[in-house]
Design a protein around this motif. Sequence first.
Motif, PDB file in Angstrom:
ATOM      1  N   LYS A   1       0.849  -1.185   0.000  1.00 37.75           N
ATOM      2  CA  LYS A   1       0.000   0.000   0.000  1.00 37.75           C
ATOM      3  C   LYS A   1       0.893   1.245   0.000  1.00 37.75           C
ATOM      4  N   LEU A   2       0.541   2.209  -0.811  1.00 32.28           N
ATOM      5  CA  LEU A   2       1.284   3.466  -0.802  1.00 32.28           C
ATOM      6  C   LEU A   2       1.028   4.198   0.517  1.00 32.28           C
ATOM      7  N   PHE A   3       2.046   4.829   1.048  1.00 31.72           N
ATOM      8  CA  PHE A   3       1.884   5.510   2.323  1.00 31.72           C
ATOM      9  C   PHE A   3       2.803   6.720   2.404  1.00 31.72           C
ATOM     10  N   LYS A   4       2.387   7.662   3.201  1.00 34.47           N
ATOM     11  CA  LYS A   4       3.180   8.849   3.486  1.00 34.47           C
ATOM     12  C   LYS A   4       4.126   8.513   4.628  1.00 34.47           C
ATOM     13  N   MET A   5       5.419   8.690   4.394  1.00 34.36           N
ATOM     14  CA  MET A   5       6.415   8.327   5.392  1.00 34.36           C
ATOM     15  C   MET A   5       6.357   9.308   6.566  1.00 34.36           C
ATOM     16  N   PRO A   6       6.055   8.830   7.763  1.00 30.94           N
ATOM     17  CA  PRO A   6       6.021   9.748   8.917  1.00 30.94           C
ATOM     18  C   PRO A   6       7.426  10.193   9.302  1.00 30.94           C
ATOM     19  N   ALA A   7       7.528  11.370   9.871  1.00 28.44           N
ATOM     20  CA  ALA A   7       8.830  11.896  10.286  1.00 28.44           C
ATOM     21  C   ALA A   7       9.516  10.959  11.272  1.00 28.44           C
TER      22      ALA A   7
ATOM     23  N   GLY B   1      11.483   0.246  -2.980  1.00 31.57           N
ATOM     24  CA  GLY B   1      11.959   1.620  -2.916  1.00 31.57           C
ATOM     25  C   GLY B   1      11.788   2.300  -1.571  1.00 31.57           C
ATOM     26  N   VAL B   2      11.333   1.577  -0.563  1.00 28.62           N
ATOM     27  CA  VAL B   2      11.126   2.203   0.752  1.00 28.62           C
ATOM     28  C   VAL B   2      12.440   2.777   1.289  1.00 28.62           C
ATOM     29  N   THR B   3      13.512   1.996   1.223  1.00 30.75           N
ATOM     30  CA  THR B   3      14.789   2.476   1.726  1.00 30.75           C
ATOM     31  C   THR B   3      15.312   3.631   0.888  1.00 30.75           C
ATOM     32  N   SER B   4      15.118   3.580  -0.416  1.00 37.64           N
ATOM     33  CA  SER B   4      15.538   4.687  -1.287  1.00 37.64           C
ATOM     34  C   SER B   4      14.856   5.982  -0.873  1.00 37.64           C
ATOM     35  N   VAL B   5      13.557   5.896  -0.625  1.00 44.49           N
ATOM     36  CA  VAL B   5      12.802   7.075  -0.219  1.00 44.49           C
ATOM     37  C   VAL B   5      13.286   7.578   1.133  1.00 44.49           C
ATOM     38  N   GLN B   6      13.558   6.664   2.051  1.00 42.54           N
ATOM     39  CA  GLN B   6      14.064   7.069   3.366  1.00 42.54           C
ATOM     40  C   GLN B   6      15.403   7.793   3.233  1.00 42.54           C
TER      41      GLN B   6
ATOM     42  N   ALA C   1       7.966   7.504  -4.071  1.00 45.11           N
ATOM     43  CA  ALA C   1       8.832   8.686  -4.053  1.00 45.11           C
ATOM     44  C   ALA C   1       8.036   9.951  -4.327  1.00 45.11           C
ATOM     45  N   SER C   2       7.111   9.860  -5.275  1.00 42.91           N
ATOM     46  CA  SER C   2       6.287  11.022  -5.614  1.00 42.91           C
ATOM     47  C   SER C   2       5.391  11.409  -4.441  1.00 42.91           C
ATOM     48  N   LEU C   3       4.775  10.425  -3.814  1.00 44.44           N
ATOM     49  CA  LEU C   3       3.880  10.683  -2.686  1.00 44.44           C
ATOM     50  C   LEU C   3       4.619  11.352  -1.536  1.00 44.44           C
ATOM     51  N   ASN C   4       5.900  11.016  -1.387  1.00 47.37           N
ATOM     52  CA  ASN C   4       6.689  11.556  -0.281  1.00 47.37           C
ATOM     53  C   ASN C   4       7.568  12.738  -0.697  1.00 47.37           C
ATOM     54  N   ASN C   5       7.259  13.302  -1.853  1.00 44.89           N
ATOM     55  CA  ASN C   5       7.881  14.546  -2.320  1.00 44.89           C
ATOM     56  C   ASN C   5       9.395  14.447  -2.517  1.00 44.89           C
ATOM     57  N   VAL C   6       9.868  13.279  -2.922  1.00 46.86           N
ATOM     58  CA  VAL C   6      11.300  13.133  -3.219  1.00 46.86           C
ATOM     59  C   VAL C   6      11.522  12.568  -4.623  1.00 46.86           C
ATOM     60  N   ALA C   7      10.540  12.745  -5.487  1.00 45.50           N
ATOM     61  CA  ALA C   7      10.650  12.221  -6.854  1.00 45.50           C
ATOM     62  C   ALA C   7      11.829  12.841  -7.603  1.00 45.50           C
ATOM     63  N   ARG C   8      12.141  14.093  -7.306  1.00 44.51           N
ATOM     64  CA  ARG C   8      13.252  14.763  -8.009  1.00 44.51           C
ATOM     65  C   ARG C   8      14.605  14.242  -7.528  1.00 44.51           C
ATOM     66  N   ILE C   9      14.628  13.577  -6.375  1.00 43.79           N
ATOM     67  CA  ILE C   9      15.868  13.031  -5.828  1.00 43.79           C
ATOM     68  C   ILE C   9      16.044  11.557  -6.203  1.00 43.79           C
ATOM     69  N   CYS C  10      14.928  10.840  -6.324  1.00 44.91           N
ATOM     70  CA  CYS C  10      14.973   9.405  -6.589  1.00 44.91           C
ATOM     71  C   CYS C  10      14.840   9.109  -8.080  1.00 44.91           C
TER      72      CYS C  10
ATOM     73  N   ALA D   1      16.490   9.446   0.646  1.00 49.46           N
ATOM     74  CA  ALA D   1      16.223  10.761   0.054  1.00 49.46           C
ATOM     75  C   ALA D   1      15.703  11.731   1.097  1.00 49.46           C
ATOM     76  N   MET D   2      14.830  11.252   1.983  1.00 42.01           N
ATOM     77  CA  MET D   2      14.273  12.104   3.024  1.00 42.01           C
ATOM     78  C   MET D   2      15.305  12.435   4.097  1.00 42.01           C
ATOM     79  N   MET D   3      16.370  11.663   4.167  1.00 33.30           N
ATOM     80  CA  MET D   3      17.455  11.949   5.109  1.00 33.30           C
ATOM     81  C   MET D   3      18.416  13.007   4.584  1.00 33.30           C
ATOM     82  N   GLY D   4      18.242  13.394   3.326  1.00 34.34           N
ATOM     83  CA  GLY D   4      19.065  14.463   2.791  1.00 34.34           C
ATOM     84  C   GLY D   4      20.017  14.079   1.688  1.00 34.34           C
TER      85      GLY D   4
END
Length: 260
Positions: free
Chosen positions: A21-27, A67-72, A98-107, A74-77
């Motif tokens: 399921k697609l999900f928004k990664m919590p902080a 891609g969960v780890t990839s997104v994480q 990646a798109s849902l979590n606003n890091v599509a431009r990084i991933c 990206a969100m780490m900077g």
Amino acid sequence: MLAKVLEREIAWHRELAKTLKLFKMPASEITKYTETPAASYNPKQFMFRAMSPVEGRTILDFGCGSGVTSVQLAMMGAAKVVGFDLSPDLIKYATYLASLNNVARICEFHESNALTYDIGTGMYDRILIDNVMHHLPREEFPDILDKINKALKPNGIVVFREPVNYLPWLNSFKLAIGYKADATEDEHELGNTDVNLIATAFELVTIKHFSMFDRVAMSLGLDQARSISQRVDSALLNLMPSFMSKFAGTVVITGYPRNK
């Protein structure tokens, strides 16, 4: 034969993708890997710590799966995270995640497999191989390790996390406690020879083991007990590392490029 193996892997991952399921990664999901002091006894936390710092780095997620780890990362900077996987279904999921979590431009995600994907030369500050090698034929390990070496920048870091089994009789024990691997028929836990091959391919290698009692807790579905079991594992492995590592179920290997 290899083509059949890849077909089975793709089919297995196609079924896996249907359960995601697609999900928004919590902080909190990010800070538990960047700020927690407990990183030494949780293998994924330790894996992230071994790659630290990731801010501003270019990272290859070698066999990125969903891609969960990839997104994480990206969100780490991370400045750029490139991931590839042989499953078109998982690559599609990773792209949406990646798109849902606003890091599509990084991933950046690609559909390919570890044996044929061109990872280039001197391109990456960090390369992560998270639960990938045990999917691959052992005879392909030397070529893959050579590719990884060449793809790292001179001061780059490579981190592996893989399942291990150093004692064959443990398979009987796992069956007795009801352990059922969520795996394809072609997967193989790494043994001493495999771990040594990976370790000797790189410089300044560190090897850390995990998952003895934690493997039992996970097998029995005792999620609430896993934090305790991981702490017990860590204490025993620190107290008697040479002996207790024989019973480990997970290894994290960290190294630096050779021949740079």
